[in-house]
Every structure is written in C-alpha cells, then in structure tokens.
Design a protein around this motif. Structure first.
Motif, short mmCIF file in Angstrom:
data_model
loop_
_atom_site.label_atom_id
_atom_site.label_comp_id
_atom_site.label_asym_id
_atom_site.label_seq_id
_atom_site.Cartn_x
_atom_site.Cartn_y
_atom_site.Cartn_z
N THR A 56 -9.04 6.13 1.59
CA THR A 56 -7.67 6.57 1.82
C THR A 56 -7.08 7.26 0.60
OG1 THR A 56 -7.33 4.81 3.44
CG2 THR A 56 -5.36 5.82 2.51
N HIS B 199 -6.26 11.25 0.10
CA HIS B 199 -4.91 11.67 -0.29
C HIS B 199 -4.98 12.68 -1.44
CE1 HIS B 199 -0.67 11.46 -1.34
NE2 HIS B 199 -1.03 11.19 -2.58
N TRP B 200 -5.76 12.35 -2.48
CA TRP B 200 -5.88 13.25 -3.63
C TRP B 200 -6.65 14.52 -3.26
CZ3 TRP B 200 -3.24 13.53 -7.94
CH2 TRP B 200 -2.48 12.42 -8.29
N ARG C 296 -4.57 2.19 5.66
CA ARG C 296 -4.57 2.12 4.20
C ARG C 296 -5.67 1.23 3.63
NH1 ARG C 296 0.53 3.86 1.74
NH2 ARG C 296 -0.39 2.93 -0.10
#
Length: 141
Positions: free
Chosen positions: A39, A43-44, A34
């Motif tokens: 990160t 994720h998006w 993370r």
C-alpha cells in the motif's frame, strides 16, 4: 532519462519485490486495503508518476520555447529551465523514497516500526536526589 525509463525501472523493482505484475498488485492491494504491505509503496509510486507528468510537461514547454535552434536562454526560457530542474528534483526525491521502501535492508523507521534501541519503557519525571547539605564542606577546617 525519459519518463518511460524512470517509471519503467521503478515498475520493474516493484514487480520483482512482490513477484507479480504492477496491475495485479494494485488490485490485490486495493482489495486488502491499508494492511497490504504494498500500500505505501503503491502510494509513493503514484506520487512519483504524478511528479514525472510534471517533469514531462515542463520539458515540453521548455523545448517549445527554445525552438529548433537552441542558443543562449532568455530570462523567460531560463525561468522555465528552473521549473524543469525543480520538477526533476521533486520526482527524484519521490523515487528515492520509493527505492528506500523497496529496500529489504533499509531501516524500518519510515514504515512506522520503531527499533527496539529507540523505545523507552518509561521516562522518569522525578528530580535527581540532592547531595547532602554538608557534602561540599571540607572536614579538615
């Protein structure tokens, strides 16, 4: 815009921002956990890719129901067209978040950083002082 176009543009932006191919960036970010700056972006990107898959399926369903000779849409076809519109809106919203996260000039509030102007050192819970009891009376009477 096709899924290759949308995801291709986003991929190029990510690769340019981090100066490495997306697959390499995924491996480095996964190894770092993370704490890696990519990160949240990855994720998006994943959420956007999932939304693009929904768009592709909805478009294919609509094209299959319309057939080779499009005309006025029937109510069931119109319902599928609305599903396509909803899927595109979801995909575009996720892509906008991703573009925002990639923008080096964007405010950092979304990333958890708080601008100094919004930080309150300590809020007072005391009541304001009351005016003296005779402050409202006229002295000339």
């Amino acid at each position: 815009m096709s899924s290759d176009d949308v995801m291709g543009v986003l991929t190029r932006h990510i690769e340019a921002a981090f100066q490495q191919p997306l697959d390499d960036l995924r491996q480095v970010a996964a190894a770092a956990g993370r704490v890696h700056p990519a990160t949240g972006i990855l994720h998006w990107y994943g959420l956007t890719a999932e939304a693009q898959t929904v768009v592709d399926r909805a478009e294919n369903t609509l094209l299959a129901t319309i057939g080779p000779a499009p005309g006025e849409l029937t109510p069931p076809q119109m319902a599928i067209a609305h599903q396509v519109n909803t899927a595109v809106a979801a995909r575009d919203g996720r892509a906008m978040v991703l573009r925002h996260l990639l923008d080096p000039n964007a405010r950092q509030v979304w990333r958890g950083d708080r601008p100094q102007s919004r930080t309150i050192s300590q809020a007072s819970t005391a009541l304001p002082p009351r005016p003296p009891a005779n402050a409202s009376r006229s002295t000339g009477r």
